[in-house]
Design a protein around this motif. Structure first.
Motif, mmCIF file in Angstrom:
data_model
loop_
_atom_site.group_PDB
_atom_site.id
_atom_site.type_symbol
_atom_site.label_atom_id
_atom_site.label_comp_id
_atom_site.label_asym_id
_atom_site.label_seq_id
_atom_site.Cartn_x
_atom_site.Cartn_y
_atom_site.Cartn_z
ATOM 1 N N TRP A 1 0.857 -1.193 0.000
ATOM 2 C CA TRP A 1 0.000 0.000 0.000
ATOM 3 C C TRP A 1 0.888 1.237 0.000
ATOM 4 O O TRP A 1 1.683 1.445 0.940
ATOM 5 C CB TRP A 1 -0.901 -0.016 1.247
ATOM 6 N N GLU A 2 0.736 2.018 -1.033
ATOM 7 C CA GLU A 2 1.616 3.187 -1.187
ATOM 8 C C GLU A 2 1.354 4.255 -0.125
ATOM 9 O O GLU A 2 2.182 5.132 0.095
ATOM 10 C CB GLU A 2 1.499 3.764 -2.604
ATOM 11 N N PRO B 1 -4.426 -3.425 -8.282
ATOM 12 C CA PRO B 1 -4.491 -3.174 -9.731
ATOM 13 C C PRO B 1 -3.997 -1.755 -10.038
ATOM 14 O O PRO B 1 -3.569 -1.040 -9.114
ATOM 15 C CB PRO B 1 -5.980 -3.318 -10.034
ATOM 16 N N GLU B 2 -4.066 -1.348 -11.295
ATOM 17 C CA GLU B 2 -3.593 -0.006 -11.698
ATOM 18 C C GLU B 2 -4.116 1.089 -10.764
ATOM 19 O O GLU B 2 -3.397 2.002 -10.397
ATOM 20 C CB GLU B 2 -4.059 0.332 -13.121
ATOM 21 N N GLY B 3 -5.389 0.986 -10.384
ATOM 22 C CA GLY B 3 -6.012 2.023 -9.556
ATOM 23 C C GLY B 3 -5.725 1.877 -8.063
ATOM 24 O O GLY B 3 -6.174 2.692 -7.254
ATOM 25 N N PHE C 1 -5.618 0.089 -4.116
ATOM 26 C CA PHE C 1 -6.637 -0.409 -3.183
ATOM 27 C C PHE C 1 -7.402 0.763 -2.576
ATOM 28 O O PHE C 1 -6.836 1.843 -2.372
ATOM 29 C CB PHE C 1 -5.981 -1.173 -2.030
ATOM 30 N N ALA D 1 2.150 -2.558 3.812
ATOM 31 C CA ALA D 1 3.575 -2.221 3.782
ATOM 32 C C ALA D 1 3.893 -1.327 2.602
ATOM 33 O O ALA D 1 3.282 -1.431 1.537
ATOM 34 C CB ALA D 1 4.412 -3.497 3.699
ATOM 35 N N SER D 2 4.877 -0.459 2.820
ATOM 36 C CA SER D 2 5.300 0.477 1.782
ATOM 37 C C SER D 2 6.545 -0.048 1.064
ATOM 38 O O SER D 2 7.344 -0.791 1.632
ATOM 39 C CB SER D 2 5.615 1.814 2.449
ATOM 40 N N GLY E 1 8.404 2.399 -0.239
ATOM 41 C CA GLY E 1 9.079 3.695 -0.379
ATOM 42 C C GLY E 1 8.172 4.744 -0.999
ATOM 43 O O GLY E 1 7.022 4.468 -1.329
ATOM 44 N N ARG F 1 8.243 6.367 -3.859
ATOM 45 C CA ARG F 1 7.896 6.358 -5.283
ATOM 46 C C ARG F 1 6.690 5.462 -5.513
ATOM 47 O O ARG F 1 6.635 4.356 -4.985
ATOM 48 C CB ARG F 1 9.073 5.828 -6.122
ATOM 49 N N ILE F 2 5.748 5.940 -6.319
ATOM 50 C CA ILE F 2 4.597 5.095 -6.654
ATOM 51 C C ILE F 2 4.982 4.267 -7.871
ATOM 52 O O ILE F 2 5.306 4.807 -8.922
ATOM 53 C CB ILE F 2 3.345 5.946 -7.012
ATOM 54 N N LEU F 3 4.964 2.970 -7.693
ATOM 55 C CA LEU F 3 5.346 2.072 -8.788
ATOM 56 C C LEU F 3 4.093 1.634 -9.538
ATOM 57 O O LEU F 3 3.014 1.554 -8.952
ATOM 58 C CB LEU F 3 6.052 0.834 -8.231
ATOM 59 N N ALA G 1 5.588 -3.173 -9.067
ATOM 60 C CA ALA G 1 5.474 -3.549 -7.650
ATOM 61 C C ALA G 1 5.478 -5.075 -7.509
ATOM 62 O O ALA G 1 6.112 -5.623 -6.598
ATOM 63 C CB ALA G 1 4.209 -2.943 -7.051
HETATM 64 N N1 SAH Z 1 -3.702 4.271 -7.261
HETATM 65 C C1 SAH Z 1 -2.420 4.677 -6.944
HETATM 66 C C2 SAH Z 1 -1.281 3.754 -7.357
HETATM 67 C C3 SAH Z 1 -1.537 2.327 -7.430
HETATM 68 S S1 SAH Z 1 -0.092 1.477 -7.847
HETATM 69 C C4 SAH Z 1 -2.157 6.007 -7.568
HETATM 70 O O1 SAH Z 1 -2.436 6.143 -8.766
HETATM 71 O O2 SAH Z 1 -1.668 6.851 -6.842
HETATM 72 C C5 SAH Z 1 -0.632 -0.158 -7.933
HETATM 73 C C6 SAH Z 1 -0.258 -1.041 -6.774
HETATM 74 O O3 SAH Z 1 1.145 -1.144 -6.666
HETATM 75 C C7 SAH Z 1 -0.726 -0.541 -5.435
HETATM 76 O O4 SAH Z 1 -2.047 -0.958 -5.140
HETATM 77 C C8 SAH Z 1 0.283 -1.178 -4.483
HETATM 78 O O5 SAH Z 1 -0.109 -2.486 -4.156
HETATM 79 C C9 SAH Z 1 1.551 -1.215 -5.305
HETATM 80 N N2 SAH Z 1 2.469 -0.089 -5.059
HETATM 81 C C10 SAH Z 1 2.937 0.795 -5.954
HETATM 82 N N3 SAH Z 1 3.816 1.649 -5.395
HETATM 83 C C11 SAH Z 1 3.923 1.291 -4.097
HETATM 84 C C12 SAH Z 1 4.682 1.779 -2.995
HETATM 85 N N4 SAH Z 1 5.511 2.807 -3.110
HETATM 86 N N5 SAH Z 1 4.550 1.152 -1.815
HETATM 87 C C13 SAH Z 1 3.708 0.105 -1.663
HETATM 88 N N6 SAH Z 1 2.962 -0.377 -2.662
HETATM 89 C C14 SAH Z 1 3.061 0.182 -3.873
#
Ligand code: SAH
Length: 252
Positions: A172-173, A199-201, A203, A219-220, A222, A224-226, A231
């Motif tokens: 979870w980001e 998924p792309e969107g 949780f 858990a994170s 970090g 950066r959103i991957l 991920a």
């Molecule tokens: N909806 C979000 C990004 C979702 S990324 C947005 O657009 O901001 C898709 C999935 O990748 C997330 O549900 C999570 O499970 C994982 N993920 C991506 N980056 C992450 C991070 N920095 N830490 C933890 N999980 C991450």
């Protein structure tokens, strides 16, 4: 040495007949013929040194010279629960996490799943995914291909793992205190890992709560959103690195 996969090898038999596209591939594309050897494997873990007796495009007959030892399995069992993605991305996740030694991939649909799959296309997709897992196993020399589970709703999948007491993580980001590295290093049992990737969107907060109720720890990875597929590959690689055989220590 080249490796080929067939459905089932009867260990009692000393000869085996390969037909279909694989026979054509061996005889026509690779131009292998009598006297050439390769490794013949099946999905159940059997592997033999095979000597070609005859090879034409519709049938390659081999003599099974001797059984070969399996490559050792990873000391950690990894189950990846993956939010359903668009087709090419899903294929990519299956291919790459298979190479990295995921044991089981369990796709789920959730609140923010963007792709809707028609019911009758699911069996076709499942077959395709299993093929990918098989060819990945072949290329990365895994004894047994990753298992691909059917698509299930998020709540059902979470409930299925409720009683399981191995380390269960939901990526979870927005998690601000726990990270994957800390959880992996801090865990006393390092045998089985269940990871959930959205998924792309991502949780919803409510889904995170449902997962927490079933023992999943948010858990994170970090700040950066991957992308989801990044991920997924990252989580499998990191578990294998911390607990498994991404290195020589626990490997062959
Ligand atoms: N909806 C979000 C990004 C979702 S990324 C947005 O657009 O901001 C898709 C999935 O990748 C997330 O549900 C999570 O499970 C994982 N993920 C991506 N980056 C992450 C991070 N920095 N830490 C933890 N999980 C991450």
């Amino acid at each position: 040495m080249r490796r080929f996969f067939v459905e089932k090898i009867d260990a009692e038999q000393t000869s085996f007949s390969i037909t279909g596209p694989e026979a054509k591939h061996i005889s026509r594309v690779l131009r292998m013929g009598p006297g050439d050897r390769f490794i013949l494997m099946d999905g159940g873990g059997a592997r033999f040194l095979a000597l070609i007796e005859s090879a034409v495009s519709r049938e390659v007959r081999v003599f099974l010279e001797k059984p070969l030892p399996e490559p050792p399995p990873s000391p950690v069992e990894i189950i990846l629960c993956q939010g359903f993605l668009k087709s090419r991305k899903m294929d990519y996740v299956i291919q790459k996490t298979s190479e990295l030694g995921v044991d089981c991939m369990s796709p789920f649909s959730s609140e923010r799943t963007v792709v809707r799959l028609k019911k009758d296309t699911l069996p076709v997709r499942m077959k395709h995914w299993r093929e990918i897992a098989r060819s990945s196993a072949k290329q990365s020399d895994r004894a047994v291909p990753a298992q691909i589970e059917g698509l299930v709703p998020f709540n059902e999948l979470v409930a299925k793992w409720k009683e399981e007491d191995s380390l269960k993580v939901i990526l979870w980001e927005e998690e601000g205190s726990k990270d994957l590295k800390g959880l992996l290093r801090g865990s006393s049992i390092k045998k089985k890992f269940i990871g959930m990737v959205g998924p792309e969107g991502g949780f919803s907060r409510q889904e995170i709560e449902v997962a927490e109720d079933a023992g999943f720890i948010p858990a994170s990875l970090g700040h950066r959103i991957l992308r989801s597929e990044t991920a997924a590959i990252t989580i499998v690689a990191l578990v294998q690195y911390e607990w498994g055989d991404l290195g020589l220590e626990n490997s062959r």
